[in-house]
Design a protein around this motif. Structure first.
Motif, PDB file in Angstrom:
ATOM      1  N   THR A  69       0.823  -1.219   0.000  1.00  0.00           N
ATOM      2  CA  THR A  69       0.000   0.000   0.000  1.00  0.00           C
ATOM      3  C   THR A  69       0.853   1.264   0.000  1.00  0.00           C
ATOM      4  O   THR A  69       0.317   2.367  -0.051  1.00  0.00           O
TER       5      THR A  69
ATOM      6  N   CYS B 265      -5.161   1.308 -17.922  1.00  0.00           N
ATOM      7  CA  CYS B 265      -5.117   2.666 -17.347  1.00  0.00           C
ATOM      8  C   CYS B 265      -6.186   3.569 -17.967  1.00  0.00           C
ATOM      9  O   CYS B 265      -6.887   4.279 -17.255  1.00  0.00           O
TER      10      CYS B 265
ATOM     11  N   LYS C  86      -9.622   2.441 -16.732  1.00  0.00           N
ATOM     12  CA  LYS C  86      -9.882   2.726 -15.318  1.00  0.00           C
ATOM     13  C   LYS C  86      -9.946   4.219 -15.018  1.00  0.00           C
ATOM     14  O   LYS C  86     -10.779   4.666 -14.238  1.00  0.00           O
TER      15      LYS C  86
ATOM     16  N   LEU D  81      -1.140   3.872  -9.330  1.00  0.00           N
ATOM     17  CA  LEU D  81      -2.569   4.028  -9.043  1.00  0.00           C
ATOM     18  C   LEU D  81      -3.342   2.741  -9.310  1.00  0.00           C
ATOM     19  O   LEU D  81      -4.329   2.459  -8.624  1.00  0.00           O
ATOM     20  N   LEU D  82      -2.902   1.959 -10.286  1.00  0.00           N
ATOM     21  CA  LEU D  82      -3.549   0.672 -10.561  1.00  0.00           C
ATOM     22  C   LEU D  82      -3.401  -0.298  -9.389  1.00  0.00           C
ATOM     23  O   LEU D  82      -4.181  -1.240  -9.256  1.00  0.00           O
ATOM     24  N   GLN D  83      -2.412  -0.070  -8.536  1.00  0.00           N
ATOM     25  CA  GLN D  83      -2.152  -0.966  -7.407  1.00  0.00           C
ATOM     26  C   GLN D  83      -2.969  -0.591  -6.170  1.00  0.00           C
ATOM     27  O   GLN D  83      -2.856  -1.235  -5.134  1.00  0.00           O
ATOM     28  N   ASN D  84      -3.750   0.481  -6.254  1.00  0.00           N
ATOM     29  CA  ASN D  84      -4.583   0.946  -5.133  1.00  0.00           C
ATOM     30  C   ASN D  84      -3.786   1.215  -3.857  1.00  0.00           C
ATOM     31  O   ASN D  84      -4.122   0.705  -2.783  1.00  0.00           O
ATOM     32  N   PRO D  85      -2.727   2.035  -3.965  1.00  0.00           N
ATOM     33  CA  PRO D  85      -1.935   2.306  -2.769  1.00  0.00           C
ATOM     34  C   PRO D  85      -2.645   3.289  -1.830  1.00  0.00           C
ATOM     35  O   PRO D  85      -3.585   3.982  -2.230  1.00  0.00           O
ATOM     36  N   LYS D  86      -2.151   3.342  -0.606  1.00  0.00           N
ATOM     37  CA  LYS D  86      -2.598   4.364   0.345  1.00  0.00           C
ATOM     38  C   LYS D  86      -1.644   5.551   0.316  1.00  0.00           C
ATOM     39  O   LYS D  86      -2.026   6.666   0.647  1.00  0.00           O
TER      40      LYS D  86
ATOM     41  N   ALA E 156      -4.065  11.124  -8.107  1.00  0.00           N
ATOM     42  CA  ALA E 156      -3.818  10.357  -6.881  1.00  0.00           C
ATOM     43  C   ALA E 156      -4.444  11.058  -5.670  1.00  0.00           C
ATOM     44  O   ALA E 156      -5.122  10.420  -4.858  1.00  0.00           O
TER      45      ALA E 156
ATOM     46  N   MET F 279      -8.048  10.653  -5.470  1.00  0.00           N
ATOM     47  CA  MET F 279      -8.444   9.307  -5.047  1.00  0.00           C
ATOM     48  C   MET F 279      -8.249   9.111  -3.543  1.00  0.00           C
ATOM     49  O   MET F 279      -8.512   8.029  -3.031  1.00  0.00           O
TER      50      MET F 279
ATOM     51  N   ILE G  29      -5.285   9.340  -1.983  1.00  0.00           N
ATOM     52  CA  ILE G  29      -3.971   8.760  -1.720  1.00  0.00           C
ATOM     53  C   ILE G  29      -3.066   9.840  -1.137  1.00  0.00           C
ATOM     54  O   ILE G  29      -3.019  10.966  -1.631  1.00  0.00           O
TER      55      ILE G  29
END
Length: 170
Positions: free
Chosen positions: A10, A104, A107, A125-130, A159, A162, A164
């Motif tokens: 994350t 990309c 999405k 961003l594709l990895q859904n990080p925090k 980001a 979203m 993040i």
């Protein structure tokens, strides 16, 4: 056996090659994305978890000018034994994979990349990080980066939108 830090998927660190990359802590648990020039140095012991080279290898200025040899670059990438994200999969580099362009666009609805850092951020961003932590990405006005910084700014803005956490170091 050497002790290894367990990576936190994350948290993603993006390492450029400008000043400030050296601030990246060696004991970080971030998944580390490194830019193309890390094939030469593995700067101060930083080994990428993923390497990004979004220029076709045979057209990179260092190879065209003769500073680097294509065969040696391919061998070095293979020796690193890390995934390479590139414009397409290279048969000569087993761990290479094509950047997921269609995924990309589907999405995020945004087909806008004008440098490798922008690709790295959108891939993150594709990895859904925090968290995304940026080191050594200096978009100064005295070089080509001035003309490319809007891509980096766009994806960082995405980001933030979203939710993040984005930290720019150095």
């Amino acid at each position: 056996m050497a002790f290894e830090i367990k990576k936190d998927p994350t948290k993603i660190a993006i390492l450029g090659t400008g000043s400030g990359w050296e601030l990246y802590p060696k004991d970080s648990n971030n998944v580390t994305y490194c830019l193309n020039d890390y094939i030469r140095t593995e700067r101060y012991g930083v080994k990428p978890d993923i390497l990004f080279i979004m220029d076709a290898l045979d057209s990179k200025p260092q190879i065209v000018s003769g500073i680097d040899n294509l065969g040696e670059v391919v061998a070095r990438i293979n020796q690193m034994r890390v995934p390479l994200i590139a414009p397409y999969k290279y048969a000569e580099i087993p761990l290479s994979e094509a950047f997921p362009l269609e995924e990309c666009v589907e999405k995020f609805g945004l087909p806008f990349w004008n440098n490798t850092i922008a690709y790295m951020i959108s891939f993150a961003l594709l990895q859904n990080p925090k968290e995304i932590n940026i080191f050594g990405v200096n978009q100064s006005s005295s070089s080509e980066y001035f003309y490319e910084k809007n891509g980096v700014e766009t994806w960082l803005g995405y980001a933030l939108g979203m939710g993040i956490k984005v930290t720019i170091n150095g």
